[in-house]
Motif scaffolding. Structure first.
Motif, PDB file in Angstrom:
ATOM      1  N   PRO A   1       0.866  -1.180   0.000  1.00 15.52           N
ATOM      2  CA  PRO A   1       0.000   0.000   0.000  1.00 15.52           C
ATOM      3  C   PRO A   1       0.901   1.229   0.000  1.00 15.52           C
ATOM      4  CG  PRO A   1      -0.539  -1.464   1.843  1.00 15.52           C
ATOM      5  CD  PRO A   1       0.749  -1.959   1.243  1.00 15.52           C
TER       6      PRO A   1
ATOM      7  N   TYR B   1       1.668   4.484   1.903  1.00 17.77           N
ATOM      8  CA  TYR B   1       1.368   4.807   3.298  1.00 17.77           C
ATOM      9  C   TYR B   1       0.987   6.268   3.459  1.00 17.77           C
ATOM     10  CZ  TYR B   1       3.612   0.280   3.561  1.00 17.77           C
ATOM     11  OH  TYR B   1       3.928  -1.039   3.351  1.00 17.77           O
TER      12      TYR B   1
ATOM     13  N   ASP C   1       0.959   8.036   0.294  1.00 17.85           N
ATOM     14  CA  ASP C   1      -0.371   8.543  -0.051  1.00 17.85           C
ATOM     15  C   ASP C   1      -0.474   9.907   0.630  1.00 17.85           C
ATOM     16  OD1 ASP C   1      -3.036   8.760  -0.629  1.00 17.85           O
ATOM     17  OD2 ASP C   1      -3.654   6.907   0.400  1.00 17.85           O
TER      18      ASP C   1
ATOM     19  N   TRP D   1      -9.107   7.802  -2.418  1.00 13.30           N
ATOM     20  CA  TRP D   1      -8.851   6.380  -2.673  1.00 13.30           C
ATOM     21  C   TRP D   1      -8.698   6.080  -4.165  1.00 13.30           C
ATOM     22  CZ3 TRP D   1      -7.015   2.299  -0.331  1.00 13.30           C
ATOM     23  CH2 TRP D   1      -6.946   2.325   1.075  1.00 13.30           C
TER      24      TRP D   1
ATOM     25  N   ALA E   1      -5.280   7.301  -4.867  1.00 10.03           N
ATOM     26  CA  ALA E   1      -4.245   6.433  -4.294  1.00 10.03           C
ATOM     27  C   ALA E   1      -4.131   5.097  -5.025  1.00 10.03           C
ATOM     28  CB  ALA E   1      -4.539   6.193  -2.818  1.00 10.03           C
ATOM     29  N   LEU E   2      -5.262   4.442  -5.263  1.00 14.15           N
ATOM     30  CA  LEU E   2      -5.220   3.124  -5.904  1.00 14.15           C
ATOM     31  C   LEU E   2      -4.552   3.186  -7.272  1.00 14.15           C
ATOM     32  CD1 LEU E   2      -8.814   2.030  -4.885  1.00 14.15           C
ATOM     33  CD2 LEU E   2      -6.726   0.781  -4.258  1.00 14.15           C
TER      34      LEU E   2
ATOM     35  N   LYS F   1      -5.668  -6.103   6.071  1.00 13.45           N
ATOM     36  CA  LYS F   1      -7.072  -6.516   5.942  1.00 13.45           C
ATOM     37  C   LYS F   1      -8.045  -5.334   5.973  1.00 13.45           C
ATOM     38  CE  LYS F   1      -7.509  -7.334  10.902  1.00 13.45           C
ATOM     39  NZ  LYS F   1      -7.853  -8.272  11.977  1.00 13.45           N
TER      40      LYS F   1
ATOM     41  N   ILE G   1      -7.952  -2.584   4.432  1.00  9.14           N
ATOM     42  CA  ILE G   1      -8.137  -1.847   3.176  1.00  9.14           C
ATOM     43  C   ILE G   1      -8.474  -2.796   2.024  1.00  9.14           C
ATOM     44  CG2 ILE G   1      -6.800   0.169   3.864  1.00  9.14           C
ATOM     45  CD1 ILE G   1      -4.394  -0.903   2.406  1.00  9.14           C
TER      46      ILE G   1
ATOM     47  N   TRP H   1      -3.360  -8.059  11.184  1.00  8.87           N
ATOM     48  CA  TRP H   1      -2.823  -6.917  11.931  1.00  8.87           C
ATOM     49  C   TRP H   1      -1.998  -7.372  13.124  1.00  8.87           C
ATOM     50  CZ3 TRP H   1      -4.715  -1.432  12.793  1.00  8.87           C
ATOM     51  CH2 TRP H   1      -4.899  -0.819  11.554  1.00  8.87           C
TER      52      TRP H   1
ATOM     53  N   MET I   1      -1.924  -1.620  19.479  1.00 13.78           N
ATOM     54  CA  MET I   1      -0.785  -0.704  19.608  1.00 13.78           C
ATOM     55  C   MET I   1      -1.253   0.719  19.863  1.00 13.78           C
ATOM     56  SD  MET I   1       2.349  -1.095  16.992  1.00 13.78           S
ATOM     57  CE  MET I   1       1.411  -0.630  15.604  1.00 13.78           C
TER      58      MET I   1
HETATM   59  N1  MSP Z   1      -3.006   5.140   2.322  1.00 12.03           N
HETATM   60  C1  MSP Z   1      -3.780   3.977   2.561  1.00 12.03           C
HETATM   61  C2  MSP Z   1      -3.433   2.890   1.572  1.00 12.03           C
HETATM   62  C3  MSP Z   1      -3.609   3.264   0.133  1.00 12.03           C
HETATM   63  S1  MSP Z   1      -3.091   1.989  -0.935  1.00 12.03           S
HETATM   64  C4  MSP Z   1      -3.598   2.451  -2.431  1.00 12.03           C
HETATM   65  C5  MSP Z   1      -3.533   3.473   3.974  1.00 12.03           C
HETATM   66  N2  MSP Z   1      -2.406   3.880   4.563  1.00 12.03           N
HETATM   67  S2  MSP Z   1      -1.985   3.534   6.072  1.00 12.03           S
HETATM   68  O1  MSP Z   1      -0.697   4.149   6.243  1.00 12.03           O
HETATM   69  O2  MSP Z   1      -3.000   3.928   6.986  1.00 12.03           O
HETATM   70  O3  MSP Z   1      -1.904   2.010   6.208  1.00 12.03           O
HETATM   71  C6  MSP Z   1      -1.076   1.292   5.404  1.00 12.03           C
HETATM   72  C7  MSP Z   1      -1.037  -0.151   5.742  1.00 12.03           C
HETATM   73  O4  MSP Z   1      -0.565  -0.374   7.064  1.00 12.03           O
HETATM   74  C8  MSP Z   1      -2.373  -0.866   5.631  1.00 12.03           C
HETATM   75  O5  MSP Z   1      -2.216  -2.011   4.803  1.00 12.03           O
HETATM   76  C9  MSP Z   1      -2.669  -1.306   7.041  1.00 12.03           C
HETATM   77  O6  MSP Z   1      -3.324  -2.538   7.063  1.00 12.03           O
HETATM   78  C10 MSP Z   1      -1.279  -1.438   7.599  1.00 12.03           C
HETATM   79  N3  MSP Z   1      -1.282  -1.414   9.048  1.00 12.03           N
HETATM   80  C11 MSP Z   1      -1.542  -0.356   9.874  1.00 12.03           C
HETATM   81  N4  MSP Z   1      -1.471  -0.804  11.152  1.00 12.03           N
HETATM   82  C12 MSP Z   1      -1.178  -2.138  11.176  1.00 12.03           C
HETATM   83  C13 MSP Z   1      -0.904  -3.075  12.177  1.00 12.03           C
HETATM   84  N5  MSP Z   1      -0.992  -2.799  13.467  1.00 12.03           N
HETATM   85  N6  MSP Z   1      -0.529  -4.320  11.776  1.00 12.03           N
HETATM   86  C14 MSP Z   1      -0.354  -4.648  10.456  1.00 12.03           C
HETATM   87  N7  MSP Z   1      -0.594  -3.778   9.496  1.00 12.03           N
HETATM   88  C15 MSP Z   1      -1.145  -2.558   9.830  1.00 12.03           C
HETATM   89  O7  MSP Z   1      -4.347   2.723   4.479  1.00 12.03           O
END
Ligand code: MSP
Length: 517
Positions: free
Chosen positions: A10, A12, A50, A229, A232-233, A266, A268, A296, A304
């Motif tokens: 993804p 981030y 992102d 979204w 981003a996608l 999971k 997203i 997660w 966390m």
């Molecule tokens: N920007 C969107 C994704 C866009 S993709 C086209 C986003 N970003 S995020 O930074 O919030 O999260 C990114 C990833 O981190 C997600 O896949 C999310 O599942 C993962 N995780 C965030 N916290 C997590 C845990 N505690 N454990 C495992 N993965 C986790 O969503």
């Protein structure tokens, strides 16, 4: 031309600092990339950030800065962490880059031209954390609060642009049913299918610029920006330089599409398994082959959180890497939990796993083997001669590893892949106990047998280290150097038994994984 392999993480959000969750997906993607490179594929590995949307605007306001300044600052933390963790991404995309923004506009214009987007009125609830409209019934069921972060939903009423999701959803259901590899693991596939079968609404894909100026402008309406979204996608596609818009990136990496695997968490899944494929179908673009949703991480048994003090931040990761090595951290993440399931980060278990599998397992096998070759054969790998029947089990474990490795990686079954390595380590340690080379060494008449035993051990360790490379690149290279073998060999040849040349000079080694108290 080699077969391509394209893997993505993804991108981030830059509203927060990187942590273990981000590292997890990125390490998994890096492992796949390294494995398929060594398997001879032409690999492309993409990650990025992102940077648009309300989350970033709010985070910037809280820090008294602008969204762009915030993004510029946070992106450095992500890039640095990926360097610290030895991540070998081929590209890093930021959604605020012109190469991305221009292509998002081009894709959205194409949807407009195809009549896949229409103007409509939206009135209802909005989850600002998730940047998602919520149906009346879902809002009511959740007491008008976000199902994700518990914040109150906000009432919106506005003119907007809608994508014809309802037109594509039935086709997507058919597609998912016909393609079991499309959404993985199977539990997630079932989840998406059952939710899809409940029905969907058309998707609001624009946001009023007055409320949210920080985004890519809709190409057909300067008063709106593209829903974050959709913006981003699109990165998975725009980063390849497609479609042609007359710049240096044009068709740069066309051959990598369709993507082999989008690795995601999971939370997203719906965006990736529903919105993204429907948009692609509407544009007549082939769908990615697999979307794999992992679980997660909690930390020390709890969700966390910074206030609980169990947040596995970049600093905590750096500390662990300092104490155990970055490779041990990579190993722990992929070994402790089956990819696809939730897991708990626990320092005690980290140490236990490190001591049992790395210090007492791989490391000890390497050091006892090299010590014996040093002592009994002057540090030169002996030629295998006389058949030693007990060695068959070691060769079999090596063959199993070689034969199952690619399948496990294609399935993101990192834990099983590592188990096959540990099985080979255990088979070899058992072999040493059964054949007692230290006892045979005292008997000159057993010299041939001793030579076969030690060759078998050294060859088994070489294969262990070879297959550990995608997960533990530094340690595997250091271990291979001890055996006089250079790192980076492809699996096709190097995976075969018997590649370690007799006569190779063994170096004396520091323990690869010093035991931790
Ligand atoms: N920007 C969107 C994704 C866009 S993709 C086209 C986003 N970003 S995020 O930074 O919030 O999260 C990114 C990833 O981190 C997600 O896949 C999310 O599942 C993962 N995780 C965030 N916290 C997590 C845990 N505690 N454990 C495992 N993965 C986790 O969503």
């Amino acid at each position: 031309m080699n077969e391509t392999y394209y893997v993505t993480t993804p991108i981030y959000y830059v509203n927060d600092v990187p942590h273990i969750g981000h590292s997890y997906t990125t390490i998994a993607a890096d492992t796949l990339s390294r494995f398929f490179r060594a398997a001879g594929r032409d690999v492309r590995f993409l990650t990025g950030t992102d940077e648009h949307g309300i989350k970033i605007v709010k985070a910037a306001a809280e820090k008294n800065t602008t969204p762009r300044e915030l993004a510029d600052e946070v992106v450095v933390g992500f890039r640095d962490l990926w360097a610290d963790l030895n991540i070998t991404n081929d590209d890093f995309i930021r959604t605020t880059e012109p190469r991305h923004e221009d292509r998002v506009q081009k894709l959205v214009q194409e949807l407009v031209d195809r009549d896949e987007i229409y103007e409509g009125e939206y009135a209802g609830w909005y989850d600002e954390g998730q940047e998602e409209y919520v149906t009346e019934s879902a809002a009511r069921d959740n007491k008008y609060k976000s199902g994700i972060n518990g914040q109150p939903l906000v009432k919106y009423q506005e003119k907007n642009w809608f994508f014809r999701l309802t037109k594509w959803a039935p086709k997507l259901i058919e597609y998912i049913e016909a393609n079991p590899e499309f959404v993985k693991p199977v539990s997630r596939r079932n989840e998406v299918l059952s939710k899809l079968k409940l029905g969907v609404d058309d998707l609001c894909i624009s946001r009023n610029k007055e409320k949210l100026p920080w985004g890519v402008e809709m190409p057909n309406d300067p008063t709106h920006v593209v829903y974050v979204w959709i913006d981003a996608l699109s990165n998975y596609y725009t980063s390849l330089g497609l479609p042609e818009i007359g710049d240096e990136w044009d068709s740069r990496s066309e051959k990598y599409w369709p993507c082999d695997v989008h690795l995601i968490g999971k939370d997203i899944l719906w965006f990736h398994a529903v919105y993204w494929p429907c948009v692609l179908m509407a544009l007549d673009i082939p769908l990615p082959k697999t979307i794999f949703a992992h679980g997660w991480w909690t930390s020390e048994g709890k969700k966390m959180s910074k206030s609980l003090g169990n947040f596995v931040s970049r600093e905590v990761i750096a500390e662990l890497c300092e104490e155990y090595s970055r490779d041990a951290f990579r190993y722990y993440l992929l070994r402790a939990v089956n990819f696809g399931q939730d897991g708990d980060f626990c320092r005690d278990l980290f140490k236990q796993l490190y001591n049992s599998e790395l210090a007492n397992g791989v490391g000890n096998l390497l050091s006892r083997t090299t010590k014996m070759i040093g002592k009994y054969f002057d540090g030169s790998v002996p030629q295998a001669g006389t058949d030693v029947p007990e060695a068959a089990a070691v060769r079999e474990a090596a063959a199993t590893l070689r034969d199952t490795a690619a399948g496990f990686m294609a399935d993101c079954a990192f834990n099983k892949y590592l188990q096959a390595i540990i099985d080979l380590v255990n088979a070899t340690n058992l072999f040493i106990e059964q054949t007692e080379p230290f006892r045979l060494a005292k008997d000159e008449s057993q010299r041939d047998r001793l030579a076969t035993i030690l060759y078998t051990c050294a060859e088994a360790v070489r294969i262990v280290l070879l297959y550990l490379q995608p997960i533990m690149p530094d340690k595997a290279a250091a271990g291979l150097a001890v055996l006089g073998v250079s790192a980076g060999a492809g699996f096709a040849e190097a995976g075969q038994w018997g590649q370690l040349p007799a006569g190779a000079n063994i170096q004396t080694a520091q323990p690869l994984f010093p035991r931790k108290q």
